[in-house]
Design an enzyme around this catalytic site. Structure first.
Site, PDB file in Angstrom:
ATOM      1  N   GLU A  25     -25.088   6.532 -36.775  1.00 39.36           N
ATOM      2  CA  GLU A  25     -24.274   7.769 -36.711  1.00 39.36           C
ATOM      3  C   GLU A  25     -24.978   8.889 -35.683  1.00 39.36           C
ATOM      4  O   GLU A  25     -25.113   9.998 -36.005  1.00 39.36           O
ATOM      5  CB  GLU A  25     -24.237   8.402 -38.139  1.00 39.36           C
ATOM      6  CG  GLU A  25     -23.332   7.454 -39.054  1.00 39.36           C
ATOM      7  CD  GLU A  25     -22.066   7.265 -38.992  1.00 39.36           C
ATOM      8  OE1 GLU A  25     -21.563   7.938 -37.831  1.00 39.36           O
ATOM      9  OE2 GLU A  25     -21.445   6.636 -39.841  1.00 39.36           O
TER      10      GLU A  25
HETATM   11  C1  LIG Z   1     -27.502  -2.094 -39.243  1.00 40.50           C
HETATM   12  C2  LIG Z   1     -26.709  -1.278 -38.243  1.00 40.50           C
HETATM   13  C3  LIG Z   1     -25.442  -1.115 -38.334  1.00 40.50           C
HETATM   14  C4  LIG Z   1     -24.537  -0.429 -37.072  1.00 40.50           C
HETATM   15  N1  LIG Z   1     -23.448  -0.301 -37.475  1.00 40.50           N
HETATM   16  C5  LIG Z   1     -22.719   0.133 -35.905  1.00 40.50           C
HETATM   17  C6  LIG Z   1     -21.246   0.028 -36.193  1.00 40.50           C
HETATM   18  O1  LIG Z   1     -20.681  -0.321 -37.223  1.00 40.50           O
HETATM   19  N2  LIG Z   1     -20.573   0.193 -34.814  1.00 40.50           N
HETATM   20  C7  LIG Z   1     -21.285   0.842 -33.884  1.00 40.50           C
HETATM   21  O2  LIG Z   1     -20.646   0.966 -32.687  1.00 40.50           O
HETATM   22  N3  LIG Z   1     -22.809   0.652 -33.867  1.00 40.50           N
HETATM   23  C8  LIG Z   1     -23.471   0.537 -35.150  1.00 40.50           C
HETATM   24  N4  LIG Z   1     -24.576   0.515 -34.845  1.00 40.50           N
HETATM   25  C9  LIG Z   1     -25.359   1.015 -33.718  1.00 40.50           C
HETATM   26  C10 LIG Z   1     -26.039   2.176 -33.786  1.00 40.50           C
HETATM   27  O3  LIG Z   1     -25.220   3.276 -33.827  1.00 40.50           O
HETATM   28  C11 LIG Z   1     -26.965   2.424 -32.668  1.00 40.50           C
HETATM   29  O4  LIG Z   1     -28.253   1.288 -33.098  1.00 40.50           O
HETATM   30  C12 LIG Z   1     -27.573   3.633 -32.626  1.00 40.50           C
HETATM   31  O5  LIG Z   1     -26.751   4.537 -32.188  1.00 40.50           O
HETATM   32  C13 LIG Z   1     -28.848   3.743 -31.648  1.00 40.50           C
HETATM   33  O6  LIG Z   1     -28.779   3.013 -30.536  1.00 40.50           O
HETATM   34  P1  LIG Z   1     -29.856   1.862 -29.760  1.00 40.50           P
HETATM   35  O7  LIG Z   1     -30.035   1.238 -30.979  1.00 40.50           O
HETATM   36  O8  LIG Z   1     -29.230   1.194 -28.790  1.00 40.50           O
HETATM   37  O9  LIG Z   1     -31.057   2.709 -29.598  1.00 40.50           O
HETATM   38  P2  LIG Z   1     -31.233   3.461 -28.163  1.00 40.50           P
HETATM   39  O10 LIG Z   1     -30.225   4.422 -27.868  1.00 40.50           O
HETATM   40  O11 LIG Z   1     -31.871   2.572 -27.161  1.00 40.50           O
HETATM   41  O12 LIG Z   1     -32.486   4.534 -28.500  1.00 40.50           O
HETATM   42  C14 LIG Z   1     -33.830   3.918 -28.782  1.00 40.50           C
HETATM   43  C15 LIG Z   1     -34.608   5.392 -28.930  1.00 40.50           C
HETATM   44  O13 LIG Z   1     -34.476   6.154 -27.907  1.00 40.50           O
HETATM   45  C16 LIG Z   1     -34.132   7.504 -28.242  1.00 40.50           C
HETATM   46  N5  LIG Z   1     -33.172   8.102 -27.250  1.00 40.50           N
HETATM   47  C17 LIG Z   1     -32.181   7.184 -26.588  1.00 40.50           C
HETATM   48  N6  LIG Z   1     -31.473   8.089 -25.796  1.00 40.50           N
HETATM   49  C18 LIG Z   1     -32.348   9.330 -25.784  1.00 40.50           C
HETATM   50  C19 LIG Z   1     -32.131  10.580 -25.190  1.00 40.50           C
HETATM   51  N7  LIG Z   1     -31.221  10.939 -24.289  1.00 40.50           N
HETATM   52  N8  LIG Z   1     -32.967  11.410 -25.486  1.00 40.50           N
HETATM   53  C20 LIG Z   1     -33.806  11.436 -26.207  1.00 40.50           C
HETATM   54  N9  LIG Z   1     -33.911  10.173 -27.015  1.00 40.50           N
HETATM   55  C21 LIG Z   1     -33.360   9.377 -26.668  1.00 40.50           C
HETATM   56  C22 LIG Z   1     -33.369   7.223 -29.812  1.00 40.50           C
HETATM   57  O14 LIG Z   1     -33.378   8.487 -30.563  1.00 40.50           O
HETATM   58  C23 LIG Z   1     -34.279   6.224 -30.298  1.00 40.50           C
HETATM   59  O15 LIG Z   1     -35.392   6.677 -30.916  1.00 40.50           O
HETATM   60  C24 LIG Z   1     -25.445   0.047 -36.142  1.00 40.50           C
HETATM   61  C25 LIG Z   1     -26.857  -0.192 -35.967  1.00 40.50           C
HETATM   62  C26 LIG Z   1     -27.464  -0.985 -36.948  1.00 40.50           C
HETATM   63  C27 LIG Z   1     -28.874  -1.138 -36.934  1.00 40.50           C
END
Ligand SMILES: Cc1cc2nc3c(=O)[nH]c(=O)nc-3n(C[C@H](O)[C@H](O)[C@H](O)COP(=O)(O)OP(=O)(O)OC[C@H]3O[C@@H](n4cnc5c(N)ncnc54)[C@H](O)[C@@H]3O)c2cc1C
Length: 592
Positions: free
Chosen positions: A402
């Site tokens: 979220e």
């Molecule tokens: C169990 C699980 C269920 C999920 N369910 C869904 C679902 O139903 N549908 C769906 O669409 N997604 C889903 N997700 C995805 C989830 O919303 C994302 O994992 C989340 O938004 C973070 O994206 P990422 O994992 O690519 O991390 P990244 O975006 O790569 O982030 C990695 C780190 O960098 C930081 N970061 C990234 N960008 C910035 C910035 N601009 N400034 C500062 N810090 C930054 C983040 O805060 C984090 O600490 C799910 C994930 C999991 C693990």
């Protein structure tokens, strides 16, 4: 209805009163009934099967979702004309809170009834709703939401999935991979975001049986192992043109507006999980003996129980205050207007700042609760037979999905400043007043007949501290402030804590007259205990921001102001903590 309808972020510049907020004590019998039905469902139907669910018995999960549907728990947010209950947000948050004790199953439920269902409710055409909504809200079909991709998580609009119109113009052909999709393995309907002609970000309703759609293997996760998380792979997946959801090129609106709802519901859900985990911690502390007496009698454990109880009181107060804000706003909209859901979305978006606050604050309260509940269990805390181990693992994801807590924190000052620039809140004017107050020190005269006089003075002062910091950082960095993330994060912490302290205080003030003497003492203690720790955290965040922003004489002035604006007299703190711990230990649960 509350006395005055506050605008989003207005709490930072206006003093709210107890009559301006909704509290859990305001729930109607109907709302309580839905909460009770949900709690009973979890207790009787889900808890006996937790082990099978954790072992991926998804057939059972699907059956339980159908039962949820039969009980009406999947139709709380759906319109009446499609068989839904169309209840207020406070009710859907109460259901989210009560289902949260079901662990992994609550993630299945939340993804289905929130991000899975709401895009269709808010943006679907009559034909789309006729075709799908009945099946979704009865639990006959399970829904999922596919935004994230392997290379785009936080940067959701950087999605690479494409949609191309077929030569006969009857289908879109979708290509790409969606990552981490909750309910992925057993959903029947996916809301999938892809770019038409690599440009126009658009949502599509895609059936599981669509040719070209396949489901990846289950991810092996740290926690919430009984929820399904898979990739959804799209290889020329054929989607009829009538399944475009909302307008072409406007998918970002769907993606982000639905996330606002996801955030406040998650706030309620993690608050429920925190109450449940705390109760287990207290029960264990009462039975575990060391040095010849229950560990619950040791000050070290009492302090944990007091701090956690107070923090959950704040989380609960904050999240239902937000429910009241949103419900009051939505109640002003005429249901018969043709663009009802568009105006409705704007109504929720009004509180996007508070939604982000609820997500961050409540998920971090849960994190602290599960960590300390493991600690209370000692070595048994890391042993799988004890519930603390599962709480600890299951909690972690809440600070990531979220919108990560970093992204949500960055959104808070970002949106506050953008609203100020649009003239929606008079931040600049109020910041100037706060700077004046900083330059003309005055003694706060406290009303000694008011049990919360110190907290009220503190809140008024913390708002000044926020405004001074906002003013200084804007003056120094102007438009480049958006790139100064360390400052924005610190400012967010100040804004979050102000909302939390104020929510706890106003709720306490509102409910105090109706409480027994014992309950009154516990509520006052919770406010004092929480305010002390939140004020300390706010002071640290504000000082950090000051060092980031200023130097020399300006820094000295700013630090002096922060010292004054964060001063809080916590006389009697130890007695308050012991009083709160005693009440919680006797009740063996979260006491409010
Ligand atoms: C169990 C699980 C269920 C999920 N369910 C869904 C679902 O139903 N549908 C769906 O669409 N997604 C889903 N997700 C995805 C989830 O919303 C994302 O994992 C989340 O938004 C973070 O994206 P990422 O994992 O690519 O991390 P990244 O975006 O790569 O982030 C990695 C780190 O960098 C930081 N970061 C990234 N960008 C910035 C910035 N601009 N400034 C500062 N810090 C930054 C983040 O805060 C984090 O600490 C799910 C994930 C999991 C693990």
């Amino acid at each position: 209805m509350t006395a005055k309808l506050f605008k989003g972020a207005e709490y930072l510049i206006t003093a709210a009163t107890k009559d301006d907020i909704f509290t859990p004590e305001d729930f109607t019998d109907e709302q309580k009934q839905i909460g009770e039905t949900t709690a009973q469902f979890v207790q009787n139907e889900v808890m006996p099967h937790r082990a099978e669910i954790e072992n991926h018995d998804f057939g059972l999960v699907v059956q339980l979702m159908k039962k949820c549907g039969e009980l009406g728990l999947l139709m709380i947010d759906a319109p009446e004309e499609y068989g839904g209950l169309e209840l207020d947000k406070a009710t859907s948050m109460l259901a989210a809170e009560k289902i949260s004790t079901a662990g992994s199953f609550s993630v299945t439920y939340s993804a289905h009834s929130g991000i899975g269902t709401l895009p269709l409710v808010y943006y679907g055409t009559k034909e789309q709703k006729d075709k799908y909504l009945g099946r979704i809200i009865s639990g006959e079909w399970i829904a999922a939401y596919c935004l994230t991709e392997p290379d785009s998580g936080s940067d959701a609009l950087g999605a690479k999935a494409t949609a191309t119109l077929s030569p006969d113009k009857k289908f879109y052909l979708l290509n790409g991979t969606k990552q981490f999709i909750t309910n992925g393995s057993f959903a029947n309907l996916y809301t999938i975001f892809a770019k038409i002609d690599k440009e126009h970000f658009t949502a599509f309703l895609v059936e599981r049986t669509a040719e070209g759609l396949s489901v990846g293997p289950e991810e092996n996760k740290l926690g919430i192992r009984g929820s399904s998380t898979t990739q959804i792979v799209l290889e020329n997946a054929r989607v009829p043109v009538e399944n475009v959801l909302g307008q072409i090129g406007k998918g970002h609106k769907i993606a982000f507006n639905v996330l606002n709802v996801g955030r406040f519901k998650l706030g309620a859900a993690v608050t429920g999980a925190a109450k449940y985990a705390l109760a287990e911690g207290i029960k264990y502390a009462n039975i575990r003996k060391q040095f010849g007496s229950p560990i619950a009698g040791f000050g070290a454990i009492k302090e944990k129980i007091a701090d956690l109880t107070a923090a959950i009181f704040a989380a609960e107060s904050l999240v239902y205050r937000l429910a009241g804000l949103i419900d009051d706003k939505l109640a002003t909209i005429d249901k018969n207007i043709p663009n009802y859901y568009e105006v409705y979305q704007k109504g929720i978006e009004e509180y996007a700042i508070e939604c982000a606050i609820a997500k961050v604050f409540c998920s971090e309260v849960l994190a602290e609760v599960v960590d300390q509940v493991v600690q209370i269990h000692g070595g048994y805390g890391v042993i799988q037979e004890y519930p603390a181990e599962g709480f600890y693992r299951d909690e972690r994801i809440n600070r990531i999905f979220e919108g990560t807590n970093e992204i949500n924190r960055l959104l808070i000052p970002g949106m506050i400043l953008s609203r100020s620039m649009k003239g929606e809140i008079p931040l600049q004017r109020e910041a100037m007043k706060a700077v004046e107050a900083l330059m003309t020190p005055s003694m706060d005269e406290l009303d000694d007949t008011d049990p919360f006089a110190a907290e009220k003075a503190l809140i008024a002062n913390l708002k000044k501290a926020f405004l001074v910091l906002a003013g200084s950082s804007v003056q120094k960095f102007m438009m480049a402030l958006k790139d100064e993330q360390e400052i924005l994060l610190a400012a967010a912490d100040v804004a979050i804590n102000i909302f939390a302290i104020e929510s706890a205080l106003l709720r306490a003030e509102k409910i105090l007259p109706s409480l027994s003497e014992a309950k009154k003492a516990s509520v006052i203690a919770a406010v004092k205990v929480f305010t002390f720790s939140a004020a300390e955290q706010t002071a640290t965040a504000a000082r950090k921001a000051a060092f980031f922003i200023e130097e020399g004489d300006n820094l000295a002035i700013l630090l002096g102001g922060i010292r004054r604006f964060t001063k809080y007299d916590a006389t009697g703190l130890l007695a308050f903590k012991r009083q709160l711990a005693k009440a919680a230990s006797e009740a063996e649960k979260y006491i409010f």
